[in-house]
Design a protein around this motif. Sequence first.
Motif, PDB file in Angstrom:
ATOM      1  N   GLN A 142       0.979  -1.153  -0.059  1.00 19.62           N
ATOM      2  CA  GLN A 142      -0.295   0.042  -0.024  1.00 19.62           C
ATOM      3  C   GLN A 142       0.976   1.247   0.033  1.00 19.62           C
ATOM      4  O   GLN A 142       0.504   2.277  -0.663  1.00 19.62           O
ATOM      5  CB  GLN A 142      -0.979   0.071   1.026  1.00 19.62           C
ATOM      6  N   ARG A 143       1.831   1.142   0.836  1.00 15.59           N
ATOM      7  CA  ARG A 143       2.751   2.457   0.945  1.00 15.59           C
ATOM      8  C   ARG A 143       3.550   2.479  -0.492  1.00 15.59           C
ATOM      9  O   ARG A 143       3.669   3.560  -1.178  1.00 15.59           O
ATOM     10  CB  ARG A 143       3.966   2.082   1.928  1.00 15.59           C
ATOM     11  N   GLN A 144       3.916   1.323  -1.266  1.00 13.49           N
ATOM     12  CA  GLN A 144       4.442   1.547  -2.537  1.00 13.49           C
ATOM     13  C   GLN A 144       3.751   2.102  -3.318  1.00 13.49           C
ATOM     14  O   GLN A 144       3.985   2.879  -4.345  1.00 13.49           O
ATOM     15  CB  GLN A 144       4.945   0.068  -2.983  1.00 13.49           C
ATOM     16  N   ILE A 145       2.457   1.792  -3.603  1.00 10.42           N
ATOM     17  CA  ILE A 145       1.520   2.162  -4.461  1.00 10.42           C
ATOM     18  C   ILE A 145       1.255   3.654  -4.261  1.00 10.42           C
ATOM     19  O   ILE A 145       0.885   4.400  -4.887  1.00 10.42           O
ATOM     20  CB  ILE A 145       0.210   1.349  -4.415  1.00 10.42           C
ATOM     21  N   GLN A 146       0.986   3.941  -3.013  1.00 10.28           N
ATOM     22  CA  GLN A 146       0.849   5.471  -2.423  1.00 10.28           C
ATOM     23  C   GLN A 146       1.928   6.268  -3.234  1.00 10.28           C
ATOM     24  O   GLN A 146       1.532   7.383  -3.691  1.00 10.28           O
ATOM     25  CB  GLN A 146       0.591   5.453  -1.127  1.00 10.28           C
ATOM     26  N   ARG A 147       3.119   5.932  -2.837  1.00  7.28           N
ATOM     27  CA  ARG A 147       4.379   6.607  -3.338  1.00  7.28           C
ATOM     28  C   ARG A 147       4.160   6.693  -4.979  1.00  7.28           C
ATOM     29  O   ARG A 147       4.542   7.823  -5.451  1.00  7.28           O
ATOM     30  CB  ARG A 147       5.729   5.928  -2.966  1.00  7.28           C
ATOM     31  N   GLU A 148       3.927   5.571  -5.559  1.00  5.19           N
ATOM     32  CA  GLU A 148       3.772   5.713  -7.028  1.00  5.19           C
ATOM     33  C   GLU A 148       2.844   6.616  -7.385  1.00  5.19           C
ATOM     34  O   GLU A 148       2.931   7.257  -8.605  1.00  5.19           O
ATOM     35  CB  GLU A 148       3.607   4.351  -7.567  1.00  5.19           C
ATOM     36  N   THR A 149       1.671   6.630  -6.637  1.00 10.88           N
ATOM     37  CA  THR A 149       0.544   7.481  -7.338  1.00 10.88           C
ATOM     38  C   THR A 149       0.830   8.862  -6.993  1.00 10.88           C
ATOM     39  O   THR A 149       0.709   9.792  -7.937  1.00 10.88           O
ATOM     40  CB  THR A 149      -0.719   7.166  -6.305  1.00 10.88           C
ATOM     41  N   GLN A 150       1.533   9.246  -5.721  1.00 13.63           N
ATOM     42  CA  GLN A 150       2.002  10.502  -5.507  1.00 13.63           C
ATOM     43  C   GLN A 150       3.203  10.957  -6.734  1.00 13.63           C
ATOM     44  O   GLN A 150       2.929  12.165  -7.140  1.00 13.63           O
ATOM     45  CB  GLN A 150       2.764  10.637  -4.094  1.00 13.63           C
ATOM     46  N   ARG A 151       3.907  10.082  -6.978  1.00 13.97           N
ATOM     47  CA  ARG A 151       5.228  10.380  -7.723  1.00 13.97           C
ATOM     48  C   ARG A 151       4.314  10.630  -9.188  1.00 13.97           C
ATOM     49  O   ARG A 151       4.825  11.664  -9.892  1.00 13.97           O
ATOM     50  CB  ARG A 151       6.111   9.232  -7.945  1.00 13.97           C
ATOM     51  N   GLN A 152       3.331   9.802  -9.734  1.00 15.71           N
ATOM     52  CA  GLN A 152       2.586  10.217 -10.920  1.00 15.71           C
ATOM     53  C   GLN A 152       1.929  11.344 -10.947  1.00 15.71           C
ATOM     54  O   GLN A 152       1.972  12.350 -11.960  1.00 15.71           O
ATOM     55  CB  GLN A 152       1.712   9.098 -11.296  1.00 15.71           C
TER      56      GLN A 152
END
Length: 679
Positions: A142-152
């Motif tokens: 979940q943290r990884q996806i959140q970071r990727e979403t934020q990065r995008q």
Amino acid sequence: MVEKGALVEFKHQGQPRLGVVDRPEGKKNWVVVDQRGQAHTLHPRDFTYEASGEGFKPTDIPQFLREAEDHIDPSSLEIAWEFLSEAGESADPASLALLLFSDQSPSLCYAAHRLLADDKIFFKQKGARYEPRPAAQVEDLQRQIQRETQRQQEWTSFITKARQALAGETIIWEKSDRPRLEVLERLALFGDESSQRTQAIEILDALGVSPTAAGAFDALVALGLWSAHENLALRRSQIPSHFSENLLTMAQQRLQSPPPDPDQQRLDLTHLKVYTVDDASTQEIDDGLSVETLEEGTQRLWIHIADPTRWLVPGDDLDLEARRRCTTVYLPTGIIPMFPVELATQAMSLIQGQTCCALSFGVTLTDTGDIQDYAIHPSMIKPTYRLTYEDVGEILELGLKAEPELQGLAHWAQVRSRWRVTQGAISINMPESNIKVSEAEDQIAIEVLDDSPARQLVAEMMILAGEVAARYGETHALAIPFRSQPQPELPSDEELIQLPNGWVRDSAIRRCMTRSEVGITPSRHATLGLDRYSQVTSPIRRYTDLLVHFQLKAHLRGEPLPFSSSEVTELAQGASTASYEATLVERQTKRYWALEYLRRHQDQVWDVMLLRWLRQDDGLGLIMVEDLGLELAMRFNRDVTLGEQFQVMVSHANPRQDIIRFEEVVPEEQESSTAIAAS
């Protein structure tokens, strides 16, 4: 077993698609028709899901999808994960449909399949079933996806703002934009050697900009982040261009509440007339000169040096920052000081009309210019006049009787210069250019600094103070940085006499000069003609000079030296490395603006002289642009002799690419003579 009329899922161009099995194709394949009526030949292993039921037609697919999509809610999967994790059970689409929807109709089972197939967080497929992941793994995903979403999101925001900025809109950049801007900066600075070249190219491609170092530079200029004349040499260096808020605050505190003066018994020299002599633009005023006539008529020269150690404590943050910087950097666009400006130009400087702390060197000379006697004192002085070199030159030329002290200083400077020549000093008189650029970078001024009597006067007094400091250090075996220079192998008299006198000869001598060295053991300085020498006259802008001050003053007070021999050696070596980098940046920056000046004056004709050959076989020589004091390379297509003077114009100049080309201007009368001869 696959039957005609079965509804199956397969991947088409990477995306899931539903189709109805129509007929076999060969022994192993089947023809599957999707809702668009398009036929696909597939092997059963290509099927990613088969719906329960039979007798489906392609026209059933749209309604089937609508029923499934109405129930595809990824958030519901977390509830199922929690339940199955507690129960320790796995799931397949049918059991998940029953759990989530209390129904196992084909469309709802397919909805459950899609939830499981698209899930990257809660379940992991094992065969035909899906096992719930451990809680820790789910949190990490979940943290990884959140970071990727934020990065995008940040990427999209950055590209949008960058496009707006390129279109001329005013943009406020956020902290999250900084890493991507730095990626562009690194490509502009280091080109293919940039460690983040791939990321930079991705950004430039998205902006429709050439994915090169030049493209990155142009983009940064267009984005309003860099100037068209951004100093890349400075940016590539390790030289800090700003002070932290903590250091600026500390500097203000020192101005308001100075530390106790360790030199309580300063010699009061406020009765002496003190001249400070600098360029008009100088802000860090670190030396002043006086002449004192003693009772027997002997004149004592006083060289007063600013005492920044009065405002410092060895090892405090200001001192450590000065060590890190090691030197003030002088650029055509301004200075990067070693100390915060408020401190360097106020409390530390020798300000006209103010009582100032100094380290004063009192010297009497013999009639021939050797040192007869000297003394060093922490002192108090009150500078009387702040003069420019031009002011001093005018006073000396007019012989003003109101300033006999200045006449005395000039006399002793000449005596001292002659004495150093007898000691083997090497004199090289080449023009030096001083380039100044306006804040808006729209005006460039180049001044040729000649070796005037005023500059010679100040230089001789500074050299004298350096010899006195070195003598004191040698006599008392102090660990201070001594500067030396090995004896160069100069051209023989026979070789020199064949060269034109003046710049050509001096250029040949200069080529032979060796680099100066720094150590804690006194040694001869060949150019100065001194057996011992230590730089001591610029403690506001050179850390090795400051280091000498710390050591000398402690010894004068009878206290232990603040720095050991090994510490002085280490600090001096570090300062030498930093000073070398600063010198390179200064030279590269000066050259850039010199070329930019010439680019802006391409219609002007310049008088030049050939100083020496760089590669004579290739016709490449070094010329002196006489009116500017600039030495630049030029390629010749005719025979030219050393010292020959002629005229040139700039044919091409590109400061950013460090390119300058000249073409010789042929005088009109010579053209006429050539034409007559040809006819």
